[in-house]
Scaffold this motif. Sequence first.
Motif, mmCIF file in Angstrom:
data_model
loop_
_atom_site.group_PDB
_atom_site.id
_atom_site.type_symbol
_atom_site.label_atom_id
_atom_site.label_comp_id
_atom_site.label_asym_id
_atom_site.label_seq_id
_atom_site.Cartn_x
_atom_site.Cartn_y
_atom_site.Cartn_z
ATOM 1 N N GLY A 154 0.790 -1.222 0.000
ATOM 2 C CA GLY A 154 0.000 0.000 0.000
ATOM 3 C C GLY A 154 0.820 1.270 0.000
ATOM 4 N N MET A 155 2.134 1.166 0.215
ATOM 5 C CA MET A 155 2.966 2.372 0.124
ATOM 6 C C MET A 155 2.809 3.067 -1.223
ATOM 7 N N ARG A 156 2.604 2.275 -2.258
ATOM 8 C CA ARG A 156 2.515 2.838 -3.609
ATOM 9 C C ARG A 156 1.352 3.820 -3.744
ATOM 10 N N ASP A 157 0.319 3.614 -2.936
ATOM 11 C CA ASP A 157 -0.904 4.405 -3.089
ATOM 12 C C ASP A 157 -1.133 5.389 -1.948
ATOM 13 N N LEU A 158 -0.126 5.621 -1.092
ATOM 14 C CA LEU A 158 -0.347 6.505 0.045
ATOM 15 C C LEU A 158 -0.603 7.942 -0.386
ATOM 16 N N SER A 159 0.179 8.437 -1.327
ATOM 17 C CA SER A 159 0.016 9.812 -1.785
ATOM 18 C C SER A 159 0.651 9.952 -3.158
ATOM 19 N N PRO A 160 -0.027 10.602 -4.093
ATOM 20 C CA PRO A 160 0.551 10.762 -5.435
ATOM 21 C C PRO A 160 1.548 11.914 -5.529
ATOM 22 N N ASP A 161 1.681 12.718 -4.466
ATOM 23 C CA ASP A 161 2.453 13.954 -4.590
ATOM 24 C C ASP A 161 3.131 14.272 -3.264
ATOM 25 N N LEU A 162 4.155 13.510 -2.931
ATOM 26 C CA LEU A 162 4.863 13.697 -1.668
ATOM 27 C C LEU A 162 6.046 14.643 -1.840
ATOM 28 N N ASP A 163 6.071 15.694 -1.031
ATOM 29 C CA ASP A 163 7.249 16.557 -0.994
ATOM 30 C C ASP A 163 8.410 15.862 -0.304
ATOM 31 N N LEU A 164 8.105 15.066 0.722
ATOM 32 C CA LEU A 164 9.153 14.532 1.581
ATOM 33 C C LEU A 164 8.692 13.229 2.213
ATOM 34 N N ALA A 165 9.602 12.272 2.297
ATOM 35 C CA ALA A 165 9.360 11.041 3.056
ATOM 36 C C ALA A 165 10.454 10.888 4.093
ATOM 37 N N LEU A 166 10.051 10.657 5.333
ATOM 38 C CA LEU A 166 10.964 10.369 6.443
ATOM 39 C C LEU A 166 10.987 8.859 6.610
ATOM 40 N N ILE A 167 12.094 8.232 6.217
ATOM 41 C CA ILE A 167 12.155 6.782 6.044
ATOM 42 C C ILE A 167 13.132 6.171 7.047
ATOM 43 N N PRO A 168 12.684 5.239 7.887
ATOM 44 C CA PRO A 168 13.623 4.552 8.787
ATOM 45 C C PRO A 168 14.535 3.631 7.996
ATOM 46 N N VAL A 169 15.824 3.654 8.337
ATOM 47 C CA VAL A 169 16.791 2.852 7.587
ATOM 48 C C VAL A 169 17.573 1.891 8.474
ATOM 49 N N TRP A 170 17.379 1.978 9.794
ATOM 50 C CA TRP A 170 18.060 1.050 10.689
ATOM 51 C C TRP A 170 17.318 1.029 12.010
ATOM 52 N N GLY A 171 18.046 0.980 13.139
ATOM 53 C CA GLY A 171 17.415 0.903 14.445
ATOM 54 C C GLY A 171 18.338 1.487 15.495
ATOM 55 N N TRP A 172 18.519 0.761 16.598
ATOM 56 C CA TRP A 172 19.361 1.282 17.675
ATOM 57 C C TRP A 172 20.419 0.284 18.131
ATOM 58 N N GLY A 173 20.673 -0.748 17.380
ATOM 59 C CA GLY A 173 21.645 -1.741 17.827
ATOM 60 C C GLY A 173 22.368 -2.397 16.674
ATOM 61 N N PRO A 174 23.096 -3.470 16.964
ATOM 62 C CA PRO A 174 23.866 -4.143 15.920
ATOM 63 C C PRO A 174 23.006 -4.823 14.866
ATOM 64 N N ASN A 175 21.798 -5.261 15.261
ATOM 65 C CA ASN A 175 20.964 -6.042 14.356
ATOM 66 C C ASN A 175 19.551 -5.481 14.330
ATOM 67 N N LEU A 176 18.808 -5.879 13.309
ATOM 68 C CA LEU A 176 17.416 -5.465 13.165
ATOM 69 C C LEU A 176 16.492 -6.652 13.399
ATOM 70 N N GLY A 177 15.414 -6.411 14.127
ATOM 71 C CA GLY A 177 14.378 -7.411 14.267
ATOM 72 C C GLY A 177 13.332 -7.264 13.167
ATOM 73 N N PRO A 178 12.275 -8.069 13.227
ATOM 74 C CA PRO A 178 11.212 -7.964 12.221
ATOM 75 C C PRO A 178 10.488 -6.633 12.337
ATOM 76 N N GLY A 179 9.866 -6.236 11.229
ATOM 77 C CA GLY A 179 9.096 -5.004 11.231
ATOM 78 C C GLY A 179 9.922 -3.756 11.071
ATOM 79 N N HIS A 180 11.126 -3.883 10.494
ATOM 80 C CA HIS A 180 11.998 -2.737 10.265
ATOM 81 C C HIS A 180 12.479 -2.738 8.817
ATOM 82 N N LEU A 181 12.930 -1.576 8.374
ATOM 83 C CA LEU A 181 13.562 -1.434 7.070
ATOM 84 C C LEU A 181 15.073 -1.321 7.247
ATOM 85 N N ASP A 182 15.823 -2.100 6.473
ATOM 86 C CA ASP A 182 17.257 -1.878 6.375
ATOM 87 C C ASP A 182 17.493 -0.952 5.175
#
Length: 252
Positions: A154-182
């Motif tokens: 559904g990300m594809r259909d959130l908005s047709p005209d976004l000025d800016l996206a704030l995108i998580p790219v990691w976390g707070w430790g050495p590894n990432l658990g489920p439900g995160h974006l690398d």
Amino acid sequence: MACSLVFLGHSTVLLDLDGVRVLTDPVLRGRLTFLRRVAAPVPAHHHADVDVVVLSHLHHDHCDLRSLALLGRDVRLVAPDGAGDFLRRRGFRQVVTLKAGESHTVGALTVTATPAVHDGRREPFGPWAAAVGYLIGSARSAVYFAGDTDLFAGMRDLSPDLDLALIPVWGWGPNLGPGHLDPQRAAEAVALLRPRRAVPIHWGTLFPYGLRVFYRDRLREPARAFAAAVAARELPTEVRVLAPGSGLTWLP
């Protein structure tokens, strides 16, 4: 009127859109459970006179009660479904809860909750609440704050005209658990969203006590890897990597 943001670290961003000051997932302290802030402290003027706080979910690194208390008990909180009683019992008097697809108006802005693929339960014994992201926009501008999430179609259909996206790219430790974006999956998110600009968040700020010396690359590389992955896909999005405390201004 120009729009602006200051990346305050982790998932905390100060947005100024059409004269409305929005603070996302505020973590304003130097210590948080077993985590230490490794970026510079947050200056007080970056969380003064906030009009609304948006909370993506109740995890401690996104919903820090002591940081919220610094903003005052009358600060307006927009939170996901299931979080209302938890916040009101702790003395916050202006709490609005939204399910994905529901909206709330603050001045010239409309804040709309979006889906997120993430476990929103507050550990270890706290309540369950949904995890959401937010579209924050007006007739002039639109910003997507993803909170914490994995990819979803559904990300594809959130908005047709976004000025800016704030995108998580990691976390707070050495590894990432489920439900995160690398970084690579965050670049895939940008390919779906197609914003004009993207700023990586959720990196370079918090780290477990004693581990920083062994994993210094985790504090630097995720944002760089994300920018490189977006460039490799030849996407039209401009990636702006901001160190905690730095900002960006743009014209809608």
